[in-house]
Design a protein around this motif. Structure first.
Motif, short mmCIF file in Angstrom:
data_model
loop_
_atom_site.label_atom_id
_atom_site.label_comp_id
_atom_site.label_asym_id
_atom_site.label_seq_id
_atom_site.Cartn_x
_atom_site.Cartn_y
_atom_site.Cartn_z
N GLY A 33 -0.10 -0.69 1.50
CA GLY A 33 -0.79 -1.48 0.48
C GLY A 33 -2.17 -0.99 0.09
N TRP A 38 -10.29 0.95 3.73
CA TRP A 38 -8.93 0.70 4.25
C TRP A 38 -8.78 1.41 5.59
CZ3 TRP A 38 -6.10 -2.80 1.80
CH2 TRP A 38 -4.75 -2.97 2.16
N ASP A 83 -8.85 -8.63 2.70
CA ASP A 83 -8.43 -9.50 1.57
C ASP A 83 -9.19 -9.21 0.28
OD1 ASP A 83 -6.54 -10.58 3.20
OD2 ASP A 83 -7.60 -12.47 3.58
N ARG A 97 -7.83 -6.02 -1.23
CA ARG A 97 -6.51 -6.24 -1.85
C ARG A 97 -6.67 -6.97 -3.18
NH1 ARG A 97 -5.02 -7.68 3.57
NH2 ARG A 97 -3.56 -6.18 4.47
#
Lengths: 532, 154
Positions: free
Chosen positions: A145, A180, B142, B145
């Motif tokens: 993701g 990330w 979060d 994302r």
């Protein structure tokens, strides 16, 4: 004379191993020569109390420092970035950190998107299945993701964020910037016979646990089971050609210094961005007076090294210290061109945990944070276990004057001319480094760091060796075609970082291996018309 | 010029007969009663330093010669205050040579059992026990994302 083989691969590192494994299913007779030896995990530094000392001795990054029998000297006096490599079965994967990003889709279209350098003759979409296959073979840990990439599969869960990843991640959130968990070729669970990572913290000097994806543990056992032969401690000096201009095999020295000739139908070079041009240039002959596969004059040119900036700070709270994979998260916030920054292309950050006590002491003293004398002890305790930081990896654009040639004087132990590096930083790279330092300091300050230090360019960071036998469709502007075959010698292939057209702003190993698997697939697909 | 590359055999201990290195490392990292640690001139640590100079043998000899040149007539014979003054100048003027002495000293000092215990590190090599690292809170991602894809389509 040795018996003829169908395929001779020179170099048993990242790309040579992937190539050998992929070609094994053709049932051709495949032989790989490597100047180094197999590694024994019980010899790696983290087995001993002297683990930090050995990082500057027999596991030093520079071959000029190690000077082991497997190594060859590199004249890098004329470069602000010094060369790092490792010679042996597994190649650079033995010493890499396992940090494992892919090039981005935009990296293959630099000319079209930003008007600089050249587009690759292949694209991300073409390589995508080979990236995925390679991730499974190497055992890549990641978190699916990541918004910085097109969707990609997760083979296993990510490496731990640790305190470092969380503290710096919160700072990046405050700034509204991307981050990330890093893709890492590090097994976070039992995987294909490899034990899971136990956070030894020494990924950069061989993994004693065997959790890191090194090709001696991933591709090579599979390739050997499929009857690929690997012959270590054999140093190739030059590739021979016949009257028809095709490669006939390679001359090499064995461990005793005895010279042999190995005949082959196909020769594949996988010696990295310095070893490969060195070998091609040293293979000059009456038929190929400027070096083999060099009608373009580009063999050795367009060397790209990835200028690095290092930004580190110290925190009041305890961080991860030397425990855990050194790199934990990345940021691709500044990866793409933005005209207002004053440079084209961009960079990524890889965020790193702390250091062991010896490195804390040596870097602390070098940076002026750690005095000599009675105050040494208090100062050390403020630094040790309290540091974190980042490296910025800047895209290095190809420039023909950055190059590898043969040194006229310096030779290795077998009398083979050493490579000579001529490299200077471009203005674009300097501006990019400055930008990365300024933003890096901002991140560390947002995270609450004190005692921040910076270095740019990082001198001993010539880990990524690319561009010196570039891929392309035009024989006048490239050395190999769009599937890795030499334009000039139709049974000669190149599969290492030499074929990179541009460098991207990330570590190249994942892409090097994906390209090797792609070229292997092309060879298999075209097997009956390979030399047309 | 052919460069010989050989797998290094064990080398004899570094020769510090005039005691220059011993005096310097004692200045660099002195003993601390408050922290309960020896100095780098502790006999066991100093012996380890002499045994472990490795690839820095020549550079270390150059560094010590540079200190001796500054000292004039025997560094080890100077008073402690005079030695400190010489070393302060040496560090300021020749940081590359000073870093060689720092490296050979730190490599051994910070693997001594007493020192490791004092700085809170387990007295053992990393393997085979390894270490624990917090997995971390992935919900921190979060906001990342929520921003959506940032990669640039070609």
């Amino acid at each position: 004379m040795n018996e003829k083989v169908d395929v001779l691969i020179i170099g048993a590192g990242a790309s040579g191993a992937a190539m050998a494994w992929s070609l094994a299913d053709t049932r051709m007779r495949i032989l790989c020569l490597d100047q180094g030896d197999w590694q024994n995990t019980s010899d790696f530094p983290s087995n001993g109390r002297d683990w930090e000392a050995r990082l500057t001795e027999d596991f030093a990054l520079s071959p000029n420092r190690r000077r082991l029998s497997a190594d060859y000297p590199v004249n890098d006096d004329d470069s602000p970035i010094k060369i790092s490599n490792f010679n042996g079965v597994g190649g650079g994967t033995i010493l890499y950190a396992g940090h494992y990003p892919r090039l981005h889709p935009s990296d293959f279209r630099v000319r079209s998107l930003d008007g600089v350098a050249d587009d690759w003759p292949i694209d991300y979409e073409t390589l995508e299945p080979f990236f995925a296959l390679n991730d499974r073979m190497m055992g890549v840990a990641s978190l699916a993701g990541d918004p910085a990439y097109p969707e990609k599969d997760q083979v296993m869960g990510p490496i731990p964020l640790g305190r470092t990843g969380q503290v710096l991640g919160k700072a990046l959130n405050d700034l509204g910037w991307h981050w990330w968990p890093s893709d890492a070729a590090i097994a976070t669970r039992e995987y294909e016979g490899r034990a899971p990572c136990i956070n030894l913290g020494q990924c950069g000097s061989g993994c004693a646990q065997g959790a890191k994806g090194t090709t001696d543990l991933t591709y090579w056992p599979e390739a050997q089971r499929a009857r690929v032969e690997i012959r270590p401690r054999c140093r190739v000096s030059r590739i021979e050609t016949g009257p028809d201009g095709m490669a006939t095999g390679a001359h090499y020295f064995d461990a005793d210094g005895k010279e042999h000739f190995q005949p082959a139908e196909i020769v594949i070079l996988a010696c990295n961005g310095i070893g490969t041009p060195r070998l091609l240039l040293n293979s000059a002959s009456g038929r190929f007076p400027n070096g083999l596969a060099n009608s373009s004059g580009l063999v050795g040119r367009n060397l790209m090294l990835h200028p690095y900036a290092q930004i580190r700070g110290h925190f009041d709270q305890p961080m991860d210290g030397h425990r855990g994979s050194p790199i934990c998260i990345w940021s691709h916030e500044f990866y793409e061109t933005e005209a207002a920054r004053g440079f084209v292309r961009g960079y990524c950050y890889q965020f790193s945990r702390g250091m062991g006590p010896v490195r804390t002491a040596t870097t602390g003293m070098a940076d002026g944070l750690l005095p000599w004398g009675e105050d040494h002890h208090d100062a050390f305790r403020r630094l040790f276990g309290h540091s974190a930081g980042m490296l910025a990896i800047c895209e290095d654009l190809p420039e023909e004057h950055n190059r590898v040639t043969l040194d006229p004087d310096l030779k290795d132990a077998n009398g083979i001319p050493a490579p000579k590096i001529s490299y200077r930083l471009s203005e674009n790279s300097r501006l990019m480094l400055d930008h990365s330092v300024e933003r890096g300091v901002k991140i560390l300050k947002a995270a609450g760091a004190r005692d921040i230090t910076t270095r740019a360019p990082l001198p001993y960071a010539g880990w990524h060796l690319m561009g010196t036998a570039r891929m392309g469709t035009d024989p006048e502007r490239s050395v190999v075609n769009e599937w890795g075959r030499s334009h000039d010698v139709k049974n000669l292939f190149i599969v290492d970082g030499s074929v990179f057209v541009t460098s991207g702003g990330v570590n190249p190993t994942s892409t090097i291996q994906a390209v090797a698997l792609y070229v292997a697939d092309q060879i298999k697909t075209r097997l009956y018309e390979l030399f047309d | 010029m052919t460069q010989t590359m050989t797998d290094q055999a064990e080398t004899p201990p570094f020769d510090d007969n005039d005691g220059t290195l011993l005096a310097i490392v004692g200045h660099m990292i002195p003993a601390s009663a408050r922290h309960g640690v020896p100095g780098a001139d502790d006999p066991a640590i100093y012996a380890d330093i002499l045994r472990s100079v490795g690839r820095d043998r020549q550079a270390l000899a150059e560094a010590l010669a540079a200190v001796e040149t500054r000292a004039g007539a025997g560094f080890a014979a100077l008073s402690r205050a005079e030695q400190a003054a010489v070393l302060q100048e040496f560090r300021a003027d020749e940081p590359a040579l000073a870093s060689v002495i720092e490296a050979v000293t730190a490599r051994c000092y910070y693997r001594d059992d007493r020192v490791m215990a004092s700085i809170g590190i387990e007295v053992r090599p990393p393997f085979p026990e390894g270490y624990a690292v917090e997995e971390g809170d992935l919900s921190l991602l979060d906001p990342v994302r929520a921003r959506g894809p940032i990669w640039r389509a070609p």
